[in-house]
Design an enzyme around this catalytic site. Structure first.
Site, PDB file in Angstrom:
ATOM      1  CE1 TYR A 154      -3.919   2.220   0.713  1.00  0.00           C
ATOM      2  CE2 TYR A 154      -2.554   3.174   2.435  1.00  0.00           C
ATOM      3  CZ  TYR A 154      -3.686   3.214   1.637  1.00  0.00           C
ATOM      4  OH  TYR A 154      -4.577   4.255   1.776  1.00  0.00           O
ATOM      5  CE  LYS A 158      -3.527   4.962  -1.511  1.00  0.00           C
ATOM      6  NZ  LYS A 158      -4.563   5.534  -2.375  1.00  0.00           N
TER       7      LYS A 158
HETATM    8  P1  NAP Z   1     -13.311   2.648   0.947  1.00  0.00           P
HETATM    9  O1  NAP Z   1     -14.395   3.167   1.805  1.00  0.00           O
HETATM   10  O2  NAP Z   1     -12.878   1.243   1.112  1.00  0.00           O
HETATM   11  O3  NAP Z   1     -13.729   2.913  -0.578  1.00  0.00           O
HETATM   12  C1  NAP Z   1     -12.915   2.482  -1.623  1.00  0.00           C
HETATM   13  C2  NAP Z   1     -13.570   2.838  -2.927  1.00  0.00           C
HETATM   14  O4  NAP Z   1     -12.736   2.378  -4.005  1.00  0.00           O
HETATM   15  C3  NAP Z   1     -14.919   2.168  -3.120  1.00  0.00           C
HETATM   16  O5  NAP Z   1     -15.795   3.049  -3.778  1.00  0.00           O
HETATM   17  C4  NAP Z   1     -14.606   0.975  -4.005  1.00  0.00           C
HETATM   18  O6  NAP Z   1     -15.753   0.594  -4.731  1.00  0.00           O
HETATM   19  C5  NAP Z   1     -13.531   1.573  -4.893  1.00  0.00           C
HETATM   20  N1  NAP Z   1     -12.670   0.579  -5.548  1.00  0.00           N
HETATM   21  C6  NAP Z   1     -11.907  -0.363  -4.969  1.00  0.00           C
HETATM   22  N2  NAP Z   1     -11.283  -1.096  -5.906  1.00  0.00           N
HETATM   23  C7  NAP Z   1     -11.682  -0.606  -7.118  1.00  0.00           C
HETATM   24  C8  NAP Z   1     -11.402  -0.947  -8.455  1.00  0.00           C
HETATM   25  N3  NAP Z   1     -10.584  -1.955  -8.781  1.00  0.00           N
HETATM   26  N4  NAP Z   1     -11.981  -0.222  -9.435  1.00  0.00           N
HETATM   27  C9  NAP Z   1     -12.820   0.793  -9.132  1.00  0.00           C
HETATM   28  N5  NAP Z   1     -13.126   1.167  -7.882  1.00  0.00           N
HETATM   29  C10 NAP Z   1     -12.561   0.463  -6.893  1.00  0.00           C
HETATM   30  O7  NAP Z   1     -11.987   3.512   1.082  1.00  0.00           O
HETATM   31  P2  NAP Z   1     -11.744   5.038   1.513  1.00  0.00           P
HETATM   32  O8  NAP Z   1     -11.273   5.018   2.902  1.00  0.00           O
HETATM   33  O9  NAP Z   1     -12.887   5.884   1.105  1.00  0.00           O
HETATM   34  O10 NAP Z   1     -10.477   5.344   0.603  1.00  0.00           O
HETATM   35  C11 NAP Z   1     -10.525   6.113  -0.584  1.00  0.00           C
HETATM   36  C12 NAP Z   1      -9.103   6.422  -1.004  1.00  0.00           C
HETATM   37  O11 NAP Z   1      -8.473   7.169   0.043  1.00  0.00           O
HETATM   38  C13 NAP Z   1      -8.238   5.190  -1.220  1.00  0.00           C
HETATM   39  O12 NAP Z   1      -7.362   5.406  -2.304  1.00  0.00           O
HETATM   40  C14 NAP Z   1      -7.455   5.085   0.061  1.00  0.00           C
HETATM   41  O13 NAP Z   1      -6.236   4.423  -0.125  1.00  0.00           O
HETATM   42  C15 NAP Z   1      -7.267   6.552   0.397  1.00  0.00           C
HETATM   43  N6  NAP Z   1      -6.974   6.797   1.800  1.00  0.00           N
HETATM   44  C16 NAP Z   1      -7.868   6.435   2.766  1.00  0.00           C
HETATM   45  C17 NAP Z   1      -7.554   6.687   4.098  1.00  0.00           C
HETATM   46  C18 NAP Z   1      -8.479   6.333   5.220  1.00  0.00           C
HETATM   47  O14 NAP Z   1      -8.065   6.469   6.377  1.00  0.00           O
HETATM   48  N7  NAP Z   1      -9.697   5.915   4.978  1.00  0.00           N
HETATM   49  C19 NAP Z   1      -6.331   7.272   4.419  1.00  0.00           C
HETATM   50  C20 NAP Z   1      -5.455   7.615   3.420  1.00  0.00           C
HETATM   51  C21 NAP Z   1      -5.795   7.381   2.107  1.00  0.00           C
HETATM   52  P3  NAP Z   1     -16.019  -0.902  -5.274  1.00  0.00           P
HETATM   53  O15 NAP Z   1     -15.555  -1.842  -4.218  1.00  0.00           O
HETATM   54  O16 NAP Z   1     -17.474  -0.931  -5.526  1.00  0.00           O
HETATM   55  O17 NAP Z   1     -15.238  -1.016  -6.543  1.00  0.00           O
END
Ligand code: NAP
Length: 245
Positions: A154, A158
């Protein structure tokens, strides 16, 4: 209305941070193309946006498929007319210590988080170059800046996104296309929901603001980077992390 008349494509828009970004952008007048694999969840977000008076359309997409990305970007420009803003937000984790990490855990994470953003950026850049304007925002992570045990795959994806952001910003600056990244800290979504309570408590001790972030707080930063307010900002990484880094 900061995004009046703009067309935005948001990946991972079915929940969490992507959903919050899509809702924020629609409330600011953008037409939003919602992309993820689960169409039902996307439709629910589109319905929420429509109920609030906004405009959004779901597009089923697995970002790790080059053909899929090509077809969806074509469909978005056909249905919505242009493409002004790309938010590369889709992301997954498959954590494990390096000595035991399986090939598929490495590949799945890199293919979604980094390769997907590459496919979308390449497709969007062609359109934005013709338009002579555009905004690309890559959702990276503080983990891409600091590293994190158990997240080599991961963190690599990133950190890779940050390198790509800075390079593409240099390539596309002369075409009036701004490319930036956001590095969220720990945000309350499904992705962090599964973290053990003991780990969450330890994390909280390290966050100067003393709390996890909300998806809407990332959406506000994305709005800044997607709007005219950031026209002289490119190649940057904005950490939205409660002071963690
Ligand atoms: P989340 O709630 O798990 O949502 C992930 C989203 O990505 C979902 O809409 C999922 O939809 C989609 N996705 C996953 N694999 C995919 C694929 N192959 N093609 C198209 N869509 C895909 O995660 P989140 O926390 O909102 O995270 C969003 C972004 O922020 C990510 O890049 C994550 O790494 C980053 N981030 C999150 C955090 C945190 O603390 N939450 C911190 C730093 C960075 P489907 O499963 O329906 O495809």
């Amino acid at each position: 209305m900061l995004l009046d008349g703009k067309v935005a494509l948001v990946t991972g828009a079915s929940r969490g941070i992507g959903r919050a970004i899509a809702k924020e952008f629609a409330s600011q007048g953008a037409k939003v193309a919602l992309c993820a694999r689960s169409v039902d969840a996307l439709q629910a977000v589109a319905d929420e946006i429509a109920a609030a008076g906004g405009c959004a359309q779901p597009f089923a997409l697995d970002v790790s498929s080059a053909d899929g990305v090509r077809a969806v970007v074509e469909a978005v420009t056909e249905h919505l007319g242009r493409l002004d803003i790309l938010i590369n937000n889709a992301g997954i984790t498959r954590d494990g210590l390096i000595a035991r990490m399986k090939d598929d855990a490495w590949e799945e994470v890199l293919n979604t988080n980094l390769r997907g953003a590459f496919y979308l950026t390449r497709a969007a850049a062609k359109i934005m170059m013709r338009q002579r304007c555009g905004k690309i925002v890559n959702i990276s992570s503080v983990v891409g800046l600091t590293g994190n045990p158990g997240q080599a795959n991961y963190a690599a994806s990133k950190a890779g996104l940050i390198g790509m952001t800075r390079s593409v910003a240099k390539e596309l600056g002369s075409r009036n296309i701004q490319v930036n990244a956001i590095a969220p800290g720990f945000i309350v979504t499904d992705m962090t929901d599964s973290l053990p309570e003991a780990l969450k408590a330890k994390l909280l001790e390290q966050i100067p603001l003393g709390r996890l972030g909300q998806p809407e707080e990332i959406a506000k930063a994305a709005l800044f980077l997607a709007s005219d307010w950031s026209d002289y900002v490119t190649g940057q990484v904005l950490a939205v992390c409660g002071g963690l880094t």
